[in-house]
Design a protein around this motif. Structure first.
Motif, PDB file in Angstrom:
ATOM      1  N   PHE A 112      61.890  61.388 -41.193  1.00  0.00           N
ATOM      2  CA  PHE A 112      60.506  61.417 -40.727  1.00  0.00           C
ATOM      3  C   PHE A 112      59.578  62.019 -41.772  1.00  0.00           C
ATOM      4  N   ASN A 113      60.081  62.937 -42.578  1.00  0.00           N
ATOM      5  CA  ASN A 113      59.273  63.440 -43.697  1.00  0.00           C
ATOM      6  C   ASN A 113      58.940  62.322 -44.672  1.00  0.00           C
ATOM      7  N   SER A 114      59.908  61.465 -44.945  1.00  0.00           N
ATOM      8  CA  SER A 114      59.681  60.354 -45.868  1.00  0.00           C
ATOM      9  C   SER A 114      58.843  59.253 -45.228  1.00  0.00           C
ATOM     10  N   LEU A 115      58.821  59.201 -43.907  1.00  0.00           N
ATOM     11  CA  LEU A 115      58.110  58.136 -43.199  1.00  0.00           C
ATOM     12  C   LEU A 115      56.604  58.385 -43.149  1.00  0.00           C
ATOM     13  N   ALA A 116      56.184  59.645 -43.216  1.00  0.00           N
ATOM     14  CA  ALA A 116      54.765  59.983 -43.064  1.00  0.00           C
ATOM     15  C   ALA A 116      53.852  59.204 -44.014  1.00  0.00           C
ATOM     16  N   PRO A 117      54.125  59.167 -45.333  1.00  0.00           N
ATOM     17  CA  PRO A 117      53.232  58.410 -46.220  1.00  0.00           C
ATOM     18  C   PRO A 117      53.465  56.904 -46.186  1.00  0.00           C
ATOM     19  N   LEU A 118      54.513  56.473 -45.504  1.00  0.00           N
ATOM     20  CA  LEU A 118      54.908  55.070 -45.521  1.00  0.00           C
ATOM     21  C   LEU A 118      54.446  54.300 -44.292  1.00  0.00           C
ATOM     22  N   VAL A 119      54.215  55.000 -43.181  1.00  0.00           N
ATOM     23  CA  VAL A 119      54.034  54.330 -41.898  1.00  0.00           C
ATOM     24  C   VAL A 119      52.861  53.354 -41.895  1.00  0.00           C
ATOM     25  N   ALA A 120      51.798  53.646 -42.628  1.00  0.00           N
ATOM     26  CA  ALA A 120      50.629  52.763 -42.644  1.00  0.00           C
ATOM     27  C   ALA A 120      50.939  51.422 -43.302  1.00  0.00           C
ATOM     28  N   LEU A 122      53.954  49.855 -43.058  1.00  0.00           N
ATOM     29  CA  LEU A 122      54.963  49.123 -42.312  1.00  0.00           C
ATOM     30  C   LEU A 122      54.311  48.121 -41.371  1.00  0.00           C
ATOM     31  N   PRO A 123      54.996  47.030 -41.041  1.00  0.00           N
ATOM     32  CA  PRO A 123      54.454  46.107 -40.030  1.00  0.00           C
ATOM     33  C   PRO A 123      54.211  46.843 -38.720  1.00  0.00           C
ATOM     34  N   PRO A 124      53.105  46.573 -38.030  1.00  0.00           N
ATOM     35  CA  PRO A 124      52.793  47.288 -36.787  1.00  0.00           C
ATOM     36  C   PRO A 124      53.912  47.222 -35.761  1.00  0.00           C
ATOM     37  N   GLU A 125      54.636  46.105 -35.739  1.00  0.00           N
ATOM     38  CA  GLU A 125      55.704  45.941 -34.759  1.00  0.00           C
ATOM     39  C   GLU A 125      56.820  46.968 -34.935  1.00  0.00           C
ATOM     40  N   VAL A 126      57.022  47.421 -36.167  1.00  0.00           N
ATOM     41  CA  VAL A 126      58.058  48.439 -36.422  1.00  0.00           C
ATOM     42  C   VAL A 126      57.674  49.741 -35.728  1.00  0.00           C
ATOM     43  N   GLY A 127      56.407  50.096 -35.815  1.00  0.00           N
ATOM     44  CA  GLY A 127      55.948  51.299 -35.141  1.00  0.00           C
ATOM     45  C   GLY A 127      56.028  51.186 -33.635  1.00  0.00           C
ATOM     46  N   ILE A 128      55.613  50.033 -33.115  1.00  0.00           N
ATOM     47  CA  ILE A 128      55.530  49.849 -31.662  1.00  0.00           C
ATOM     48  C   ILE A 128      56.912  49.757 -31.030  1.00  0.00           C
ATOM     49  N   TYR A 129      57.770  48.933 -31.608  1.00  0.00           N
ATOM     50  CA  TYR A 129      59.035  48.613 -30.942  1.00  0.00           C
ATOM     51  C   TYR A 129      60.249  49.361 -31.502  1.00  0.00           C
ATOM     52  N   LYS A 130      60.071  50.095 -32.597  1.00  0.00           N
ATOM     53  CA  LYS A 130      61.193  50.835 -33.173  1.00  0.00           C
ATOM     54  C   LYS A 130      60.933  52.338 -33.237  1.00  0.00           C
ATOM     55  N   ILE A 131      59.851  52.727 -33.944  1.00  0.00           N
ATOM     56  CA  ILE A 131      59.618  54.159 -34.164  1.00  0.00           C
ATOM     57  C   ILE A 131      59.225  54.865 -32.876  1.00  0.00           C
ATOM     58  N   LEU A 132      58.245  54.328 -32.146  1.00  0.00           N
ATOM     59  CA  LEU A 132      57.800  54.993 -30.914  1.00  0.00           C
ATOM     60  C   LEU A 132      58.915  55.111 -29.873  1.00  0.00           C
ATOM     61  N   PRO A 133      59.662  54.038 -29.574  1.00  0.00           N
ATOM     62  CA  PRO A 133      60.751  54.189 -28.594  1.00  0.00           C
ATOM     63  C   PRO A 133      61.827  55.173 -29.043  1.00  0.00           C
ATOM     64  N   THR A 134      62.123  55.192 -30.345  1.00  0.00           N
ATOM     65  CA  THR A 134      63.125  56.135 -30.853  1.00  0.00           C
ATOM     66  C   THR A 134      62.647  57.572 -30.654  1.00  0.00           C
ATOM     67  N   GLY A 182      46.525  53.160 -33.800  1.00  0.00           N
ATOM     68  CA  GLY A 182      46.335  51.769 -34.171  1.00  0.00           C
ATOM     69  C   GLY A 182      46.661  50.764 -33.081  1.00  0.00           C
ATOM     70  N   LEU A 183      47.093  51.232 -31.910  1.00  0.00           N
ATOM     71  CA  LEU A 183      47.478  50.321 -30.838  1.00  0.00           C
ATOM     72  C   LEU A 183      46.252  49.742 -30.140  1.00  0.00           C
ATOM     73  N   ASP A 184      46.355  48.483 -29.722  1.00  0.00           N
ATOM     74  CA  ASP A 184      45.290  47.929 -28.888  1.00  0.00           C
ATOM     75  C   ASP A 184      45.387  48.541 -27.492  1.00  0.00           C
ATOM     76  N   GLU A 185      44.382  48.315 -26.669  1.00  0.00           N
ATOM     77  CA  GLU A 185      44.296  48.991 -25.372  1.00  0.00           C
ATOM     78  C   GLU A 185      45.479  48.668 -24.471  1.00  0.00           C
ATOM     79  N   ALA A 186      45.895  47.403 -24.443  1.00  0.00           N
ATOM     80  CA  ALA A 186      46.988  47.001 -23.557  1.00  0.00           C
ATOM     81  C   ALA A 186      48.301  47.650 -23.978  1.00  0.00           C
ATOM     82  N   THR A 187      48.596  47.629 -25.271  1.00  0.00           N
ATOM     83  CA  THR A 187      49.838  48.228 -25.760  1.00  0.00           C
ATOM     84  C   THR A 187      49.817  49.737 -25.588  1.00  0.00           C
TER      85      THR A 187
END
Length: 267
Positions: A112-120, A122-134, A182-187
């Motif tokens: 997660f330390n290495s992910l901080a400068p990288l997350v922007a 990454l494809p949005p789907e990685v954040g929504i369906y991988k990082i957030l659920p984890t 960065g999520l839309d209202e529905a998500t």
């Protein structure tokens, strides 16, 4: 296997039941063939043409008739087509998240330390369906604790484990908040809001401070039901906190949603 996938995904040696070739081929040769077919189908479906250039070179090797001529997974990743830094980083992130539960806390913290400068990037789907659920599952299952059941005195090992888990939550939280923004209202309503409300319910000053510092861009996405329900009740406790900084952050946070409070909470 045969009943689950179309025949084209089955390698020639599998279709012909050639056990000699299957045994001589490297481990994973059958899956490498299937990957080659999948690449072709995805490209044709999305671009209405066959793979070209470097990707076509990759696919030809994947679909070698002789399983011994097909590359291994490691060789595939080292191919020039997958060499750009962004692609390598994406593969690294997805691979780590896939095996997250098997990793040590120190490895998770480093990740997660290495992910901080990288997350922007990454494809949005990685954040929504991988990082957030984890992150959500980690908080709910093991990382959001810190209290010892039954009022029992914690032993040293348990206290150290809880400290590591807390540090991981604090490190991962800013990353996840950036994704939420960065999520839309529905998500956000489906995935972000329940997570945010549960985080506000954690009995941890540092977590609360990070949440309050990042509340402004998220407040407009929150439903009035949550603002006037559990969320407001949690935020309200900050006014009685013994830490002056938290009391100040709590007061400032009222500016984010005071105009959406109902009469009961306003009074």
């Amino acid at each position: 296997h045969e009943g689950l996938v179309p025949a084209e995904y089955r390698a020639p040696e599998r279709r012909n039941n050639n056990m000699d070739l299957m045994l001589k081929g490297m481990p994973g040769a059958l899956d490498v063939w299937a990957l080659g077919v999948l690449i072709g189908n995805v490209v044709e479906l999305t671009e209405s043409k066959a793979p070209a250039g470097a990707l076509a070179s990759v696919q030809r090797r994947l679909l070698s008739e002789n399983p011994k001529d097909r590359p291994s997974a490691g060789q595939i990743l080292r191919h020039s087509y997958f060499s750009p830094t962004g692609t390598k980083e994406l593969i690294r992130v997805l691979e780590f998240l896939e095996n997250f539960s098997l990793k040590e806390d120190a490895e998770k913290l480093e990740f997660f330390n290495s992910l901080a400068p990288l997350v922007a990037r990454l494809p949005p789907e990685v954040g929504i369906y991988k990082i957030l659920p984890t992150f959500r599952d980690y908080v709910h299952v093991g990382g959001g604790g810190g209290m010892v059941a039954g009022g029992q005195a914690p032993d040293q090992a348990l206290m150290q484990q809880q400290m590591r888990q807390r540090q991981l939550v604090l490190t991962a939280l800013p990353v996840c908040l950036e994704i939420l923004k960065g999520l839309d209202e529905a998500t956000f309503a489906e995935m972000g809001e329940p997570l945010l409300v549960s985080l506000f319910g954690m009995n941890d000053r540092a977590v609360r401070a990070i949440l309050l510092q990042n509340l402004q861009p998220l407040a407009s996405k929150l439903s009035e039901a949550n603002i006037n329900g559990r969320l407001f009740d949690c935020v309200l406790t900050g006014f009685a906190d013994s830490a002056p900084q938290l009391r100040e952050l709590t007061l400032k946070s009222m500016l984010c949603f005071s105009h959406r409070l109902n009469d009961k909470n306003l009074n």
